[in-house]
Design an enzyme around this catalytic site. Structure first.
Site, PDB file in Angstrom:
ATOM      1  CG  MET A   1      -1.985  -1.140   1.084  1.00  0.00           C
ATOM      2  SD  MET A   1      -2.780  -1.595  -0.408  1.00  0.00           S
ATOM      3  CE  MET A   1      -4.443  -1.074  -0.167  1.00  0.00           C
ATOM      4  NE  ARG A   2       6.044   3.437   1.245  1.00  0.00           N
ATOM      5  CZ  ARG A   2       6.260   4.408   1.851  1.00  0.00           C
ATOM      6  NH1 ARG A   2       5.852   4.732   3.215  1.00  0.00           N
ATOM      7  NH2 ARG A   2       6.982   5.385   1.677  1.00  0.00           N
TER       8      ARG A   2
ATOM      9  CG  ASN B   1      -0.562  -3.515  -7.645  1.00  0.00           C
ATOM     10  OD1 ASN B   1      -0.478  -4.306  -6.555  1.00  0.00           O
ATOM     11  ND2 ASN B   1      -1.303  -2.541  -7.886  1.00  0.00           N
TER      12      ASN B   1
ATOM     13  CG  HIS C   1      -6.331  -1.554  -8.075  1.00  0.00           C
ATOM     14  ND1 HIS C   1      -6.020  -0.919  -6.905  1.00  0.00           N
ATOM     15  CD2 HIS C   1      -7.589  -1.065  -8.271  1.00  0.00           C
ATOM     16  CE1 HIS C   1      -6.860  -0.176  -6.512  1.00  0.00           C
ATOM     17  NE2 HIS C   1      -7.940  -0.002  -7.189  1.00  0.00           N
TER      18      HIS C   1
HETATM   19  C1  GAR Z   1      -6.041  -7.112  -2.335  1.00  0.00           C
HETATM   20  O1  GAR Z   1      -7.285  -6.938  -2.478  1.00  0.00           O
HETATM   21  C2  GAR Z   1      -5.421  -6.320  -3.148  1.00  0.00           C
HETATM   22  O2  GAR Z   1      -5.794  -6.306  -4.616  1.00  0.00           O
HETATM   23  C3  GAR Z   1      -5.388  -4.957  -2.736  1.00  0.00           C
HETATM   24  O3  GAR Z   1      -5.007  -5.268  -1.226  1.00  0.00           O
HETATM   25  C4  GAR Z   1      -5.541  -6.334  -0.968  1.00  0.00           C
HETATM   26  C5  GAR Z   1      -4.468  -7.260  -0.191  1.00  0.00           C
HETATM   27  O4  GAR Z   1      -4.827  -8.558   0.318  1.00  0.00           O
HETATM   28  N1  GAR Z   1      -4.263  -4.003  -3.224  1.00  0.00           N
HETATM   29  C6  GAR Z   1      -4.375  -2.846  -3.174  1.00  0.00           C
HETATM   30  O5  GAR Z   1      -5.657  -2.180  -3.125  1.00  0.00           O
HETATM   31  C7  GAR Z   1      -3.489  -2.043  -3.983  1.00  0.00           C
HETATM   32  N2  GAR Z   1      -3.928  -0.802  -4.470  1.00  0.00           N
HETATM   33  P1  GAR Z   1      -4.032  -9.557   0.626  1.00  0.00           P
HETATM   34  O6  GAR Z   1      -3.034  -8.898   1.791  1.00  0.00           O
HETATM   35  O7  GAR Z   1      -4.676 -10.816   1.488  1.00  0.00           O
HETATM   36  O8  GAR Z   1      -3.139  -9.998  -0.648  1.00  0.00           O
END
Ligand code: GAR
Length: 191
Positions: A91-92, A108, A110
């Site tokens: 998240m950076r 990535n 998303h």
């Molecule tokens: C996931 O839904 C991923 O797509 C999102 O964070 C979550 C992490 O879950 N990523 C973002 O929002 C990036 N902008 P996880 O730690 O269980 O993989």
């Protein structure tokens, strides 16, 4: 042929990181060489331990600039000589210098159908907007907010009456299956 070296970066639970480690464990194409994290005691760290994958944490110092933080993260990652950096709930935003150092070989996932709902809460924003269809996107990372070139997307409908928690849980389970599948196709040159 030597395997493609992947470094995973994550900030939290790491279910996507785990799905990628599981896929890579039996892949003759790619291997996970390390897991880097920017949060203390994140669950992704214990998931890396289960797979016996080297892990490290880089914590933001008080008043530290993004450039300085990314420089330290670059240094830690570079020890493992990764070919690609795979973000899994990291998240950076990354700095241009970080991206340049890794030759823009950064991917990535998303939780939305980009370019809709970039940012911190893709599922939340889609749910609040009352969309009939949502999804997730695997994309190249650039210095913007979820704005890099799209590699592949997976769409799924919202189920009428479904709670936000169920929708998010279902979305995450879809991501966990989709991300390794896309990486497999990507590194084979199919997407
Ligand atoms: C996931 O839904 C991923 O797509 C999102 O964070 C979550 C992490 O879950 N990523 C973002 O929002 C990036 N902008 P996880 O730690 O269980 O993989």
């Amino acid at each position: 042929m030597s395997k493609i070296k992947l470094a995973i970066l994550a900030s939290g639970s790491g279910s996507n990181a785990e799905a990628i480690m599981k896929w890579a464990a039996t892949s003759d194409l790619a291997e996970v060489v390390c897991v880097g994290c920017n949060k203390k005691a994140a669950m992704v760290i214990s998931r890396a331990e289960i797979f016996n994958i080297p892990k490290f944490t880089v914590l933001k110092r008080k008043k530290e600039t993004r450039e300085s933080f990314d420089e330290r993260m670059t240094k830690s990652l570079s020890e493992y000589k990764p070919d690609w950096i795979i973000l899994a709930g990291y998240m950076r935003l990354l700095t241009e210098d970080f991206l340049k150092h890794f030759k823009y070989q950064v991917i990535n996932i998303h939780p939305s159908l980009l370019p809709m709902f970039p940012g911190l809460d893709g599922y939340g924003d889609a749910f609040k907007a009352g969309v009939l269809e949502s999804g997730c996107t695997v994309h190249y990372v650039d210095a913007g907010l979820d704005s890099g070139e799209i590699i592949d997307q997976c769409k799924f409908p919202l189920i009428p009456g479904e709670s936000f928690e169920d929708f998010k849980r279902r979305g995450l389970a879809i991501e966990n299956k989709f991300y390794p599948e896309v990486l497999e196709k990507f590194f084979k040159g199919f997407v």
